[in-house]
Design a protein around this motif. Structure first.
Motif, PDB file in Angstrom:
ATOM      1  N   SER A 344       0.843  -1.203   0.000  1.00  0.00           N
ATOM      2  CA  SER A 344       0.000   0.000   0.000  1.00  0.00           C
ATOM      3  C   SER A 344       0.871   1.243   0.000  1.00  0.00           C
ATOM      4  O   SER A 344       2.018   1.222   0.468  1.00  0.00           O
ATOM      5  CB  SER A 344      -0.918   0.037   1.230  1.00  0.00           C
ATOM      6  N   ASN A 345       0.329   2.333  -0.515  1.00  0.00           N
ATOM      7  CA  ASN A 345       0.911   3.659  -0.342  1.00  0.00           C
ATOM      8  C   ASN A 345      -0.184   4.699  -0.578  1.00  0.00           C
ATOM      9  O   ASN A 345      -1.374   4.359  -0.647  1.00  0.00           O
ATOM     10  CB  ASN A 345       2.145   3.873  -1.238  1.00  0.00           C
ATOM     11  N   HIS A 346       0.201   5.953  -0.715  1.00  0.00           N
ATOM     12  CA  HIS A 346      -0.758   7.053  -0.803  1.00  0.00           C
ATOM     13  C   HIS A 346      -1.414   7.177  -2.177  1.00  0.00           C
ATOM     14  O   HIS A 346      -2.266   8.043  -2.373  1.00  0.00           O
ATOM     15  CB  HIS A 346      -0.050   8.368  -0.478  1.00  0.00           C
ATOM     16  N   ASP A 347      -1.024   6.316  -3.131  1.00  0.00           N
ATOM     17  CA  ASP A 347      -1.541   6.431  -4.493  1.00  0.00           C
ATOM     18  C   ASP A 347      -2.470   5.300  -4.907  1.00  0.00           C
ATOM     19  O   ASP A 347      -3.013   5.334  -6.012  1.00  0.00           O
ATOM     20  CB  ASP A 347      -0.375   6.476  -5.494  1.00  0.00           C
ATOM     21  N   VAL A 348      -2.640   4.289  -4.064  1.00  0.00           N
ATOM     22  CA  VAL A 348      -3.450   3.129  -4.451  1.00  0.00           C
ATOM     23  C   VAL A 348      -4.435   2.772  -3.342  1.00  0.00           C
ATOM     24  O   VAL A 348      -4.242   3.134  -2.179  1.00  0.00           O
ATOM     25  CB  VAL A 348      -2.555   1.897  -4.760  1.00  0.00           C
ATOM     26  N   ASN A 349      -5.494   2.057  -3.708  1.00  0.00           N
ATOM     27  CA  ASN A 349      -6.445   1.583  -2.706  1.00  0.00           C
ATOM     28  C   ASN A 349      -5.729   0.742  -1.651  1.00  0.00           C
ATOM     29  O   ASN A 349      -4.816  -0.019  -1.961  1.00  0.00           O
ATOM     30  CB  ASN A 349      -7.533   0.726  -3.364  1.00  0.00           C
ATOM     31  N   ARG A 350      -6.175   0.875  -0.422  1.00  0.00           N
ATOM     32  CA  ARG A 350      -5.557   0.118   0.668  1.00  0.00           C
ATOM     33  C   ARG A 350      -5.647  -1.380   0.375  1.00  0.00           C
ATOM     34  O   ARG A 350      -6.655  -1.871  -0.109  1.00  0.00           O
ATOM     35  CB  ARG A 350      -6.224   0.453   1.995  1.00  0.00           C
ATOM     36  N   HIS A 351      -4.579  -2.095   0.723  1.00  0.00           N
ATOM     37  CA  HIS A 351      -4.497  -3.480   0.268  1.00  0.00           C
ATOM     38  C   HIS A 351      -5.482  -4.413   0.961  1.00  0.00           C
ATOM     39  O   HIS A 351      -5.849  -5.448   0.398  1.00  0.00           O
ATOM     40  CB  HIS A 351      -3.062  -4.018   0.379  1.00  0.00           C
TER      41      HIS A 351
END
Length: 555
Positions: A344-351
Motif C-alpha cells: 500500500s501507499n498514498h496512491d493506491v487503494n488500501r491493500h
C-alpha cells in the motif's frame, strides 16, 4: 490513550547500509495528526506520535511532501524546495521532528519531487515571462505545430495532452501531471545544479534519505518525437493509468520519460549523498513492462540509487504465483541492486480492500499480508494505517480533494480513499485526529479500529504488526538472506531464507480454507519457530495450515 511502549531498534551507529532490509513507515502529513486545529495534519502532530511509530519496530519514516506548495496535487506541486508550507509548520518544527526521530532510533526519509515544480514556483514564474530571461529554458517549452496544436502526441498521467498553451510566451509547456505542474528541463545543467543544491539543503538538516517521486520522468526526448501506440495497453500505475480509465496507458512511453540521460543525473545525485555518511535513496519507478529493466539500470553498480520500488505488488492480485513471479523477475533482472516492497501507499487503494473477499476477512488478510511482506528479501515499506487493518474509505464525490479522482469520477474514485485521517481514539470526534472538521472525513468504519482500541487487544492487527516486525529483526536471514522458492501446491507460497548458517522455511496458505503441504524430500524441519499469529502445525513430513495461515521452521 495508553502510553506506548518503545521497541528497541537495530543498532544504527556505524552502519551505513542500514537501509538494506529496513522497515520504512510512510507518513502522509496531511492525515497523521492535526495539532493546531485547522483540520490538516502538521509536523508537530507527527512529532507527537513518533513514539507510537517507534513502537511498531520500524527503522525509518518516510514523509510525503510538506514543502511550500499551493497544494493543487497535495504538495506534489512544490513552490519552494527549501521551506515548509505554513499549513504544516516551520523549519524549526521540522528540525525538532528530526531530532526526536533520531532520539528514538528512527531514520528520516523525505520526498523529493524533482521532475516538476508548481507553476507558482519563482523559477516558472520567471521562465514564462519571455523567451530570453535567465530561466527561459528551465522548463520544457516548445512551439506549436503550424495548425496551432501541441508539439507532439504526449499525454498527461492526469488526463489529456501533456502540453499547456501559455499566452505570454506563445508556446506550449510540458506537464506529465497537472497543467499546474510544469516539467523541469533536466537537459539544462543549471536546473540540475539548483535541484542538487536543494537536496544538499535537507542533507545538512540531518535527513537520512530521499524517496524520489517519479524518478524515471526527469528527462524527455530533446527531439520531441511522438510516442507510438501501446499494442498491449499495459498501464504503469496500478490503476492511475490503466487504459480502461485513462488513455495514458494506450501509448508506449518511449520518448516522454525513462531517457538514457537520467543515468548521469542519478550518478551526480549519488555522488552528493556519498559525501554524507549513512544516507540512502529509494526511487519510484513507473515504467510498465520495462519497470524491472529500469530498476536494474538505476540501482546496479553502486553509483546511482540505493534501491527502487515498482508498482508490481500495488495492484489487485494477491496470490502465491504473482508474488513469486514478481520476486523472481526482480532477482533475475537486478543483479546487485536492491528493492523496496510494499502492498500500500498514498496512491493506491488500501491493500486490505484490494485483497480481502469481504469485510470478515479484513483482519486475517491484513495479518497474512504483513507476515508475507516481512519475510521477503528486500526492504519493506508500510503505509500509515495499514498496521490497523484500515480498509479503503468510500467517499462521496463532494468530499473528494484529489484532482485525479475528480477528473476520472466515477470510473475511478481517485486516491482520497487511502488518504483519510488516522483514527487515534475510538471515542473521540474525528477519531482524535483533529478538534475540527478534517480536510477529509474520518470514516465511521475506521473508528473501531482506532489505535487506542487496538492497544488493548493482544489479538489486534496492530499487535500482530509489532510482533511480526520483532520476529523479522530477530532473524538475520530475513534482513539480507538469500531467498529460494519451493514447488508446492498452487495456493501456497513456499520459500527458504538463508544467511550465515541459518536456514528458514516459510509456508503461507493464501486460500480461504485449510490445506496440508508436503515438505520437499530434501528438507527436514529441525525446529518449529512460533511465527506471530500463524497457526501452522508440523505433522511428520507435512504441515497443516489453516485458512490464511503460515508456518516457519528452521531446517
Amino acid at each position: 490513550m495508553e502510553k506506548t511502549k518503545i521497541v528497541p531498534q537495530r543498532p544504527s551507529s556505524g552502519k551505513t547500509d542500514w537501509w538494506r532490509g529496513a522497515a520504512i513507515y510512510q507518513i502522509y502529513p496531511r492525515s497523521f495528526q492535526d495539532v493546531d486545529g485547522d483540520g490538516i495534519g502538521d509536523l508537530k502532530g507527527i512529532t507527537k506520535h513518533l513514539p507510537y511509530v517507534a513502537s511498531l519496530g520500524v527503522d525509518a519514516i518516510w514523509l510525503s511532501p510538506f514543502f511550500t506548495s499551493p497544494q493543487a496535487d497535495m504538495g506534489y506541486d512544490v513552490a519552494d524546495y527549501c521551506d515548509v508550507d505554513p499549513m504544516f509548520g516551520t523549519l524549526a518544527d521540522f528540525d525538532a521532528l528530526v531530532a526526536e526521530a533520531h532520539r528514538l532510533g528512527l531514520k528520516v526519509i523525505i520526498d523529493q519531487v524533482l521532475s516538476h515544480s508548481s507553476d507558482q514556483h519563482p523559477w516558472f514564474i520567471e521562465s514564462r515571462t519571455s523567451r530570453t530571461n535567465p530561466k527561459a529554458d528551465w522548463y520544457v517549452w516548445a512551439d506549436p505545430k503550424p495548425d496551432g496544436t501541441a508539439p507532439n502526441n504526449w499525454l498527461s498521467v492526469f488526463g489529456g495532452p501533456a502540453w499547456e498553451w501559455d499566452g505570454v510566451r506563445k508556446q506550449y509547456y510540458m506537464h506529465n501531471f497537472l497543467a499546474s505542474q510544469p516539467d523541469l528541463n533536466f537537459h539544462n545543467p543549471h536546473v540540475q545544479e539548483a535541484l542538487l543544491k536543494a537536496v544538499r539543503f535537507w542533507l545538512e538538516r540531518g535527513v537520512d534519505g530521499f524517496r524520489l517521486d517519479t524518478v524515471n520522468y526527469y528527462f524527455h526526448d530533446k527531439e520531441l518525437r511522438n510516442n507510438p501506440p501501446h499494442r498491449l495497453h499495459d498501464g504503469d500505475g496500478a490503476g492511475l493509468d490503466a487504459p480502461d480509465v485513462n488513455p495514458y496507458g494506450m501509448q508506449e512511453h518511449l520518448h516522454d520519460k525513462t531517457q538514457p540521460e537520467n543515468i548521469g543525473f542519478l550518478q551526480k545525485l549519488r555522488a552528493l549523498l556519498d559525501q554524507y555518511e549513512g544516507r540512502t535513496t529509494v526511487g519510484e519507478v513507473g515504467d510498465g513492462a520495462r519497470s524491472l529493466k529500469t530498476v536494474a539500470a538505476y540501482t546496479t553498480g553502486g553509483d546511482k540509487l540505493h534501491m527502487c520500488y515498482t508498482f508490481d505488488l500495488l495492484g489487485p492480485e494477491f496470490t502465491p504465483r504473482h508474488i513469486r513471479d514478481c520476486v523472481t523477475a526482480f532477482a533475475r533482472s537486478v543483479k546487485d541492486g536492491w528493492i523496496c516492497w510494499a502492498f500500500s501507499n498514498h496512491d493506491v487503494n488500501r491493500h486490505v480492500s484490494r485483497f480481502a473477499q469481504g469485510k470478515e476477512h479484513h483482519a486475517p488478510v491484513a495479518k497474512l499480508a504483513i507476515s508475507i511482506l516481512a519475510s521477503l528479501r528486500g526492504s519493506i515499506c508500510l503505509y500509515q494505517g495499514e498496521e490497523l487493518g484500515l480498509p479503503e474509505a468510500d467517499l462521496a464525490f463532494e468530499d473528494l480533494r484529489d484532482p485525479y479522482g475528480i477528473r476520472f469520477w466515477p470510473s475511478f474514485k481517485g486516491r482520497d480513499g487511502c488518504r483519510t485521517p488516522m483514527p487515534w481514539e475510538k471515542g473521540k470526534k474525528h477519531g482524535g485526529f483533529s478538534t475540527t472538521r478534517p480536510w477529509l472525513p474520518v470514516p465511521e468504519e475506521h473508528l473501531p479500529l482506532a489505535v487506542d482500541a487496538q492497544e488493548k487487544d493482544k489479538a489486534s492487527v496492530l499487535a500482530h504488526y509489532r510482533a511480526t516486525l520483532a520476529f523479522r529483526r530477530e532473524h538475520p536471514a530475513l534482513i539480507d538472506g538469500a531467498m529460494h522458492f519451493l514447488e508446492v501446491q498452487e495456493d501456497v507460497l513456499a520459500f527458504l531464507r538463508e544467511e550465515n548458517g541459518e536456514k528458514l522455511v516459510f509456508l503461507f496458505n493464501m486460500r480461504h480454507g485449510p490445506q496440508e503441504v508436503a515438505l520437499p524430500e530434501h528438507l527436514t524441519v529441525k525446529q518449529v519457530l512460533p511465527m506471530p499469529g500463524m497457526r501452522g502445525q508440523l505433522e511428520g513430513d507435512r504441515v497443516r495450515l489453516e485458512s490464511l495461515d503460515g508456518f516457519c521452521g528452521r531446517v
